[in-house]
Design a protein around this motif. Sequence first.
Motif, PDB file in Angstrom:
ATOM      1  N   MET A 195       0.773  -1.336  -0.231  1.00 41.92           N
ATOM      2  CA  MET A 195       0.268  -0.243  -0.388  1.00 41.92           C
ATOM      3  C   MET A 195       1.008   1.049   0.232  1.00 41.92           C
ATOM      4  N   THR A 196       0.253   2.208  -1.061  1.00 38.79           N
ATOM      5  CA  THR A 196       1.426   3.858  -0.570  1.00 38.79           C
ATOM      6  C   THR A 196       0.840   3.963  -0.004  1.00 38.79           C
ATOM      7  N   LYS A 197       1.219   5.300   0.759  1.00 41.70           N
ATOM      8  CA  LYS A 197       1.018   6.154   1.433  1.00 41.70           C
ATOM      9  C   LYS A 197       1.164   7.786   1.164  1.00 41.70           C
ATOM     10  N   GLY A 198       0.523   8.276   1.037  1.00 42.20           N
ATOM     11  CA  GLY A 198       0.586   9.786  -0.091  1.00 42.20           C
ATOM     12  C   GLY A 198       1.349  10.674   1.225  1.00 42.20           C
ATOM     13  N   GLY A 199       1.284  11.467   0.745  1.00 40.92           N
ATOM     14  CA  GLY A 199       1.844  12.865   0.892  1.00 40.92           C
ATOM     15  C   GLY A 199       1.552  14.197   0.903  1.00 40.92           C
ATOM     16  N   TYR A 200       1.995  15.088   1.429  1.00 41.24           N
ATOM     17  CA  TYR A 200       1.429  16.646   2.024  1.00 41.24           C
ATOM     18  C   TYR A 200       2.562  17.734   1.927  1.00 41.24           C
ATOM     19  N   VAL A 201       2.383  18.424   0.762  1.00 45.27           N
ATOM     20  CA  VAL A 201       2.790  19.343   0.672  1.00 45.27           C
ATOM     21  C   VAL A 201       1.832  20.762   1.458  1.00 45.27           C
ATOM     22  N   TYR A 202       3.191  21.707   2.658  1.00 43.83           N
ATOM     23  CA  TYR A 202       2.326  22.647   3.664  1.00 43.83           C
ATOM     24  C   TYR A 202       2.917  23.990   3.994  1.00 43.83           C
ATOM     25  N   MET A 203       2.297  24.843   3.240  1.00 41.49           N
ATOM     26  CA  MET A 203       2.429  26.316   4.025  1.00 41.49           C
ATOM     27  C   MET A 203       2.266  26.540   5.474  1.00 41.49           C
ATOM     28  N   MET A 204       3.382  26.986   6.407  1.00 44.09           N
ATOM     29  CA  MET A 204       2.795  27.650   7.247  1.00 44.09           C
ATOM     30  C   MET A 204       3.160  29.247   7.818  1.00 44.09           C
ATOM     31  N   THR A 205       2.672  30.120   8.118  1.00 43.25           N
ATOM     32  CA  THR A 205       3.103  31.107   8.344  1.00 43.25           C
ATOM     33  C   THR A 205       2.525  31.773  10.238  1.00 43.25           C
ATOM     34  N   ASN A 206       3.136  32.398  10.155  1.00 45.64           N
ATOM     35  CA  ASN A 206       2.821  34.025  11.899  1.00 45.64           C
ATOM     36  C   ASN A 206       1.131  35.137  11.941  1.00 45.64           C
ATOM     37  N   LYS A 207       1.168  35.243  12.411  1.00 48.54           N
ATOM     38  CA  LYS A 207      -0.814  35.352  12.974  1.00 48.54           C
ATOM     39  C   LYS A 207       0.040  37.362  12.023  1.00 48.54           C
ATOM     40  N   TYR A 208       0.828  37.327  11.700  1.00 48.90           N
ATOM     41  CA  TYR A 208       1.145  38.975  10.886  1.00 48.90           C
ATOM     42  C   TYR A 208       1.773  38.326   9.628  1.00 48.90           C
ATOM     43  N   LYS A 209       1.217  37.210   9.013  1.00 43.48           N
ATOM     44  CA  LYS A 209       2.147  36.276   7.811  1.00 43.48           C
ATOM     45  C   LYS A 209       3.140  37.141   6.899  1.00 43.48           C
ATOM     46  N   THR A 210       3.248  37.259   7.833  1.00 39.11           N
ATOM     47  CA  THR A 210       4.934  37.867   7.413  1.00 39.11           C
ATOM     48  C   THR A 210       6.579  36.764   6.632  1.00 39.11           C
ATOM     49  N   THR A 211       6.267  35.721   7.580  1.00 39.54           N
ATOM     50  CA  THR A 211       7.047  34.628   6.712  1.00 39.54           C
ATOM     51  C   THR A 211       6.171  32.946   6.870  1.00 39.54           C
ATOM     52  N   LEU A 212       7.532  32.673   5.709  1.00 39.32           N
ATOM     53  CA  LEU A 212       6.411  31.475   5.506  1.00 39.32           C
ATOM     54  C   LEU A 212       7.508  30.061   5.619  1.00 39.32           C
ATOM     55  N   TYR A 213       6.349  28.360   5.689  1.00 39.82           N
ATOM     56  CA  TYR A 213       7.667  27.438   5.814  1.00 39.82           C
ATOM     57  C   TYR A 213       6.445  26.924   4.842  1.00 39.82           C
ATOM     58  N   ILE A 214       7.152  26.320   4.101  1.00 39.19           N
ATOM     59  CA  ILE A 214       7.494  25.102   2.957  1.00 39.19           C
ATOM     60  C   ILE A 214       7.661  23.906   3.645  1.00 39.19           C
TER      61      ILE A 214
END
Length: 127
Positions: free
Chosen positions: A1-20
């Motif tokens: 069975m193949t397990k899928g994956g996700y790409v996601y983005m996180m930010t802070n409450k001011y939307k000034t920094t991104l993490y992928i």
Amino acid sequence: MTKGGYVYMMTNKYKTTLYIGVTSNLRERVFQHRQHFYPDSFTSKYNLTYCIYYERFPTIMEAISREKELKKWRREKKNQLINATNPAWNDLWGEIQKKSPHPPHRAAIVIPKHSEGPPAKKSPLKR
């Protein structure tokens, strides 16, 4: 069975920094970011606790490929991608929880740091 994956983005409450990031368990990974599970991580340092974007892929390898692609993009292009599906940059945590209502399966274990290292062991053969 193949397990899928996700790409996601996180930010802070001011939307000034991104993490992928990439993961095979989106709910658990976002939960870890929100709880500062790894206190020395980039997301903890910049308080990136809002998941504002994610994509699902059939395989983790496809998700890793997409993550590498997105990390090469300029900020403006990343913003356009987010705005296409989440123009208000709302936190998607509630949506993520609804899609996977069970709590994360691993317990959070915090291991305290010792600045001087572990205590020295006494040799049982010492005379």
